[in-house]
Design an enzyme around this catalytic site. Structure first.
Site, PDB file in Angstrom:
ATOM      1  N   LYS A 108       0.840  -1.206   0.000  1.00  0.00           N
ATOM      2  CA  LYS A 108       0.000   0.000   0.000  1.00  0.00           C
ATOM      3  C   LYS A 108       0.873   1.252   0.000  1.00  0.00           C
ATOM      4  O   LYS A 108       0.661   2.177  -0.779  1.00  0.00           O
ATOM      5  CB  LYS A 108      -0.905   0.003   1.241  1.00  0.00           C
ATOM      6  CG  LYS A 108      -1.613   1.329   1.471  1.00  0.00           C
ATOM      7  CD  LYS A 108      -2.457   1.338   2.728  1.00  0.00           C
ATOM      8  CE  LYS A 108      -1.723   1.767   3.957  1.00  0.00           C
ATOM      9  NZ  LYS A 108      -1.391   3.201   4.028  1.00  0.00           N
ATOM     10  N   ASP A 140      -4.618  12.593  12.196  1.00  0.00           N
ATOM     11  CA  ASP A 140      -5.436  11.397  12.070  1.00  0.00           C
ATOM     12  C   ASP A 140      -5.313  10.599  13.343  1.00  0.00           C
ATOM     13  O   ASP A 140      -4.736  11.073  14.329  1.00  0.00           O
ATOM     14  CB  ASP A 140      -5.083  10.593  10.812  1.00  0.00           C
ATOM     15  CG  ASP A 140      -3.659  10.060  10.837  1.00  0.00           C
ATOM     16  OD1 ASP A 140      -3.035  10.082  11.914  1.00  0.00           O
ATOM     17  OD2 ASP A 140      -3.187   9.618   9.791  1.00  0.00           O
TER      18      ASP A 140
HETATM   19  C1  UD1 Z   1       4.526   6.696   6.182  1.00  0.00           C
HETATM   20  C2  UD1 Z   1       3.571   5.532   6.064  1.00  0.00           C
HETATM   21  C3  UD1 Z   1       3.107   5.060   7.440  1.00  0.00           C
HETATM   22  C4  UD1 Z   1       4.300   4.739   8.309  1.00  0.00           C
HETATM   23  C5  UD1 Z   1       5.260   5.931   8.348  1.00  0.00           C
HETATM   24  C6  UD1 Z   1       6.536   5.647   9.106  1.00  0.00           C
HETATM   25  C7  UD1 Z   1       2.458   5.936   3.968  1.00  0.00           C
HETATM   26  C8  UD1 Z   1       1.170   6.223   3.253  1.00  0.00           C
HETATM   27  N1  UD1 Z   1       2.408   5.940   5.290  1.00  0.00           N
HETATM   28  O1  UD1 Z   1       3.807   7.794   6.760  1.00  0.00           O
HETATM   29  O2  UD1 Z   1       2.306   3.900   7.246  1.00  0.00           O
HETATM   30  O3  UD1 Z   1       3.845   4.493   9.613  1.00  0.00           O
HETATM   31  O4  UD1 Z   1       5.631   6.302   6.997  1.00  0.00           O
HETATM   32  O5  UD1 Z   1       7.169   4.539   8.603  1.00  0.00           O
HETATM   33  O6  UD1 Z   1       3.469   5.655   3.346  1.00  0.00           O
HETATM   34  N2  UD1 Z   1       6.854  14.572  10.379  1.00  0.00           N
HETATM   35  C9  UD1 Z   1       6.963  15.912  10.659  1.00  0.00           C
HETATM   36  N3  UD1 Z   1       7.099  16.795   9.621  1.00  0.00           N
HETATM   37  C10 UD1 Z   1       7.141  16.405   8.318  1.00  0.00           C
HETATM   38  C11 UD1 Z   1       7.021  15.020   8.043  1.00  0.00           C
HETATM   39  C12 UD1 Z   1       6.874  14.127   9.081  1.00  0.00           C
HETATM   40  O7  UD1 Z   1       6.924  16.318  11.806  1.00  0.00           O
HETATM   41  O8  UD1 Z   1       7.276  17.251   7.423  1.00  0.00           O
HETATM   42  C13 UD1 Z   1       6.698  13.613  11.495  1.00  0.00           C
HETATM   43  C14 UD1 Z   1       5.330  12.981  11.504  1.00  0.00           C
HETATM   44  O9  UD1 Z   1       4.392  13.795  12.188  1.00  0.00           O
HETATM   45  C15 UD1 Z   1       5.600  11.665  12.206  1.00  0.00           C
HETATM   46  C16 UD1 Z   1       7.027  11.315  11.788  1.00  0.00           C
HETATM   47  O10 UD1 Z   1       7.595  12.526  11.310  1.00  0.00           O
HETATM   48  O11 UD1 Z   1       5.571  11.844  13.592  1.00  0.00           O
HETATM   49  C17 UD1 Z   1       7.103  10.238  10.720  1.00  0.00           C
HETATM   50  O12 UD1 Z   1       6.425  10.661   9.560  1.00  0.00           O
HETATM   51  P1  UD1 Z   1       6.759  10.109   8.104  1.00  0.00           P
HETATM   52  O13 UD1 Z   1       7.994   9.278   8.130  1.00  0.00           O
HETATM   53  O14 UD1 Z   1       6.736  11.273   7.160  1.00  0.00           O
HETATM   54  O15 UD1 Z   1       5.532   9.158   7.822  1.00  0.00           O
HETATM   55  P2  UD1 Z   1       4.408   9.269   6.718  1.00  0.00           P
HETATM   56  O16 UD1 Z   1       5.027   9.496   5.368  1.00  0.00           O
HETATM   57  O17 UD1 Z   1       3.332  10.188   7.163  1.00  0.00           O
END
Ligand code: UD1
Length: 429
Positions: A25, A121
């Site tokens: 996914k 979320d």
């Molecule tokens: C993706 C996955 C999710 C998985 C996660 C970590 C998808 C659709 N989802 O989510 O299933 O659990 O990776 O492996 O691929 N953050 C910030 N600022 C930013 C970006 C991120 O603060 O600009 C924080 C987020 O709030 C979170 C953490 O970094 O606490 C990890 O986020 P990230 O690695 O970006 O995960 P997603 O891409 O949202």
């Protein structure tokens, strides 16, 4: 059809047999966004038949693409026109945070993107600051108004050095999708290295992108003027494979998990072995057998190759019926323990202290009605239900349908006593 269906699980049957894993996914949703980078027909195979793929298909259709999903063949054909729309509306973005992955391709192709802010979320607040700061370093102007982010770069994005504060999956993806057609070289340091990111790099490379360092924490991307469409097979879903592995272990079963890549699950399978499972590699996947009650195992979630946060709820369920006590530490999402209250309704002994969960194994859980709060929490409640005495009713299963292809038929084939039923009336309103 939110909240109108439920899963009724009767605990006690070990899972035995073979299950096939489809594409990831967390890769395919981004591959669909990558398709927008090239005019013409892109074909993606090994596509899971899950709700999130349908949501992403609606989103890219609204941006101007035509999408045909052959569900039986698990194949997507995406036709991308010369002109695209710039706006991703809130009604779709709010249903699925991964919608944000159209930001990079849109700004790369159109020089402008207007994307609804996804908001928080069930698993946490999930900022976008690193996505946006990186685009600004590449020369984009980014503003936020009325719940939308407007990013514009009329002059074409410029390659730039970018250091991420944290190896964010989403930010790495947005920035490398934006960089592939930028003017000059972009170096993303402290990039995420998840297998899904490698998959996206492979597809972009096949489309003509110049990327060095694929699979490492430094991605060097030299912009090219245009990309061409391609055909790409999605990497297997390691989180689904890991869920099946825990399902085999928690039920004391014996399951061959095929079309999966155990190398993407090194740490999780090592933890399962420590819990007492016998894990063996096979040419097309791996096999998990468990004869005794599991032993509790400590878990600390970290970016890849650390322990995946998306497998944390399943391992809490495993620990809940293990001998001994384990500490589970969640480092990625602050609300990821919310589902524990549901597990406690099944008799689990879990105490939360900040981002740590102390799990004391119980010999038996006892079935009860519970609510799925997100995809992985939902899967974990089903696993707990498989070993609880009596009946467990899991409601709000649309969350599980977002990420698991053929979950119920596959469980039934493996011998689980489970069925999809209409939710009880008070759950359906
Ligand atoms: C993706 C996955 C999710 C998985 C996660 C970590 C998808 C659709 N989802 O989510 O299933 O659990 O990776 O492996 O691929 N953050 C910030 N600022 C930013 C970006 C991120 O603060 O600009 C924080 C987020 O709030 C979170 C953490 O970094 O606490 C990890 O986020 P990230 O690695 O970006 O995960 P997603 O891409 O949202």
């Amino acid at each position: 059809m939110r909240g109108v269906e439920a899963f009724r699980v009767q605990g006690g049957s070990p899972l035995i047999g073979e299950v096939r894993v489809r594409g990831a996914k967390n890769s395919v949703l981004k591959l669909m966004a990558v398709a927008l980078l090239a005019e013409g027909r892109t074909t993606i195979t090994n596509v899971p038949d899950i709700m999130d793929v349908d949501i992403m298909a609606r989103l890219i259709e609204r941006l101007g693409a035509s999408v045909t999903f052959d569900r039986a063949a698990r194949r997507l054909d995406i036709d991308v026109p010369a002109e695209l729309e710039q706006r991703a509306d809130y009604d779709l973005v709010r249903q699925m945070r991964a919608s944000i992955s159209v930001l990079g391709p849109l700004i790369a192709r159109l020089g402008v993107a207007d994307i609804a802010l996804p908001g928080g979320d069930a698993i946490g607040s999930r900022g976008l600051d690193m996505h946006l700061a990186g685009l600004e370093r590449m020369g984009a102007k980014v503003t936020s108004e009325h719940g939308y982010v407007l990013a514009s770069a009329p002059e074409r994005l410029k390659g730039a050095p970018i250091w991420l504060d944290f190896p964010s999956v989403g930010a790495t993806e947005t920035l490398h999708m934006a960089a592939v057609t930028a003017d000059g070289t972009t170096v993303i340091d402290n990039a995420a290295r998840e297998p899904e990111i490698v998959d996206i790099c492979r597809m972009l490379t096949a489309m003509g992108a110049q990327i060095e360092g694929t699979g490492t924490s430094t991605l060097t991307i030299t912009g090219v003027p245009t990309l061409t469409s391609t055909t790409h097979r999605t990497v297997p879903d390691r989180i689904v494979a890991g869920t099946w592995a825990v399902a085999a272990a928690i039920t004391g079963g014996d399951v061959r998990i095929v079309d999966a890549d155990p190398q993407h699950l090194d740490l999780a399978l090592d933890k399962l072995t420590a819990a007492g499972a016998e894990v063996t590699g096979e040419p097309d996947g791996f096999r998990v057998r468990m004869t005794d009650r599991p032993t509790a195992v400590d878990i600390v979630t970290l970016p890849y190759p650390g322990f995946a946060t998306d497998l944390q709820p399943q391992f809490i369920a495993l620990n809940a019926v293990a001998t001994g006590m384990a500490m589970v530490t969640e480092n990625l999402f602050e609300s990821r323990f919310k589902f524990v209250n549901e597990l406690i309704r099944l008799g689990a002994d879990v105490r939360i202290e900040g981002h740590h969960a102390l799990v004391r194994g119980r010999e038996r859980l006892s079935g009860a009605p519970v609510v799925a709060t997100d995809i992985r929490a939902g899967a974990s409640l089903v696993l707990a239900g498989l070993v609880a005495s009596g009946e467990t009713l899991v409601t709000d299963v649309h969350h599980i349908d977002r990420g698991y292809d053929s979950f119920i038929p596959d469980l039934q084939r493996l011998g689980a006593d489970i069925e999809r039923i209409p939710a009880p009336i008070d759950e359906a309103v």
